[in-house]
Design an enzyme around this catalytic site. Sequence first.
Site, PDB file in Angstrom:
ATOM      1  N   HIS A   1      36.625  37.387  50.155  1.00 28.05           N
ATOM      2  CA  HIS A   1      35.783  38.486  50.623  1.00 28.05           C
ATOM      3  C   HIS A   1      35.239  39.268  49.430  1.00 28.05           C
ATOM      4  O   HIS A   1      35.966  39.475  48.457  1.00 28.05           O
ATOM      5  CB  HIS A   1      36.602  39.457  51.486  1.00 28.05           C
ATOM      6  CG  HIS A   1      37.040  38.871  52.781  1.00 28.05           C
ATOM      7  ND1 HIS A   1      38.151  38.071  52.896  1.00 28.05           N
ATOM      8  CD2 HIS A   1      36.503  38.958  54.027  1.00 28.05           C
ATOM      9  CE1 HIS A   1      38.297  37.702  54.159  1.00 28.05           C
ATOM     10  NE2 HIS A   1      37.309  38.213  54.865  1.00 28.05           N
TER      11      HIS A   1
ATOM     12  N   GLU B   1      41.144  38.118  42.528  1.00 30.82           N
ATOM     13  CA  GLU B   1      40.372  38.835  41.508  1.00 30.82           C
ATOM     14  C   GLU B   1      41.165  38.927  40.204  1.00 30.82           C
ATOM     15  O   GLU B   1      40.610  38.743  39.112  1.00 30.82           O
ATOM     16  CB  GLU B   1      39.980  40.223  42.019  1.00 30.82           C
ATOM     17  CG  GLU B   1      38.888  40.210  43.076  1.00 30.82           C
ATOM     18  CD  GLU B   1      39.310  39.701  44.457  1.00 30.82           C
ATOM     19  OE1 GLU B   1      38.424  39.470  45.292  1.00 30.82           O
ATOM     20  OE2 GLU B   1      40.533  39.521  44.719  1.00 30.82           O
TER      21      GLU B   1
ATOM     22  N   ASP C   1      35.930  29.755  24.311  1.00 31.23           N
ATOM     23  CA  ASP C   1      34.520  29.558  23.971  1.00 31.23           C
ATOM     24  C   ASP C   1      34.182  30.167  22.615  1.00 31.23           C
ATOM     25  O   ASP C   1      33.492  29.558  21.810  1.00 31.23           O
ATOM     26  CB  ASP C   1      33.626  30.163  25.059  1.00 31.23           C
ATOM     27  CG  ASP C   1      32.155  30.014  24.720  1.00 31.23           C
ATOM     28  OD1 ASP C   1      31.719  28.869  24.446  1.00 31.23           O
ATOM     29  OD2 ASP C   1      31.441  31.036  24.708  1.00 31.23           O
TER      30      ASP C   1
END
Length: 174
Positions: free
Chosen positions: A81, A130, A144
């Site tokens: 959600h 989350e 990265d």
Amino acid sequence: MTTSSSPLTHFDGQGQAHMVDVAAKAATHRIAVAQGRIVMMPVTLALILAGNAKKGDVLGVARIAAIMAAKKTSDLIPLCHPLALTRVAIEFVASPEDSAGVASLIDGETGHVSCTATVETVGPTGVEMEALTAVNIALLTIYDMCKAVDRGMTITEVKLLEKHGGKSGSFVNP
């Protein structure tokens, strides 16, 4: 089709994936804490701590990436959600290091950066995804930014440490 008796809430009675209906759930204060780490060569950790990485402040960029990821979790995980987050806090701990925060590694040893994400909301559903998404994206951002020096970095031990709030109450990972 047969009726599913699965305890997995993201499947309906026919076994089809669906978004869980949270309309009848009470809005409560919910907190989730997740953690993970990235293991690297000593030289990579030293670059991160010294702020000498070619792409800039590695941990600063990773912190912003983690916060953005927490806010965008429902765009990445199909059945999550969209939530109005009230807090996202990201902490990094580099290890091993001395009291001044400088890497103190012995030849052949590896270093690592741990990331802990604390995410909060007031709503009808939790923020575990989350917090987990924030940690993963923080660690991927570190990878990265440092891959030119160390392609052998390993992201590991990503897990939910604890969650509080809601009908199911608290969970603390042993």
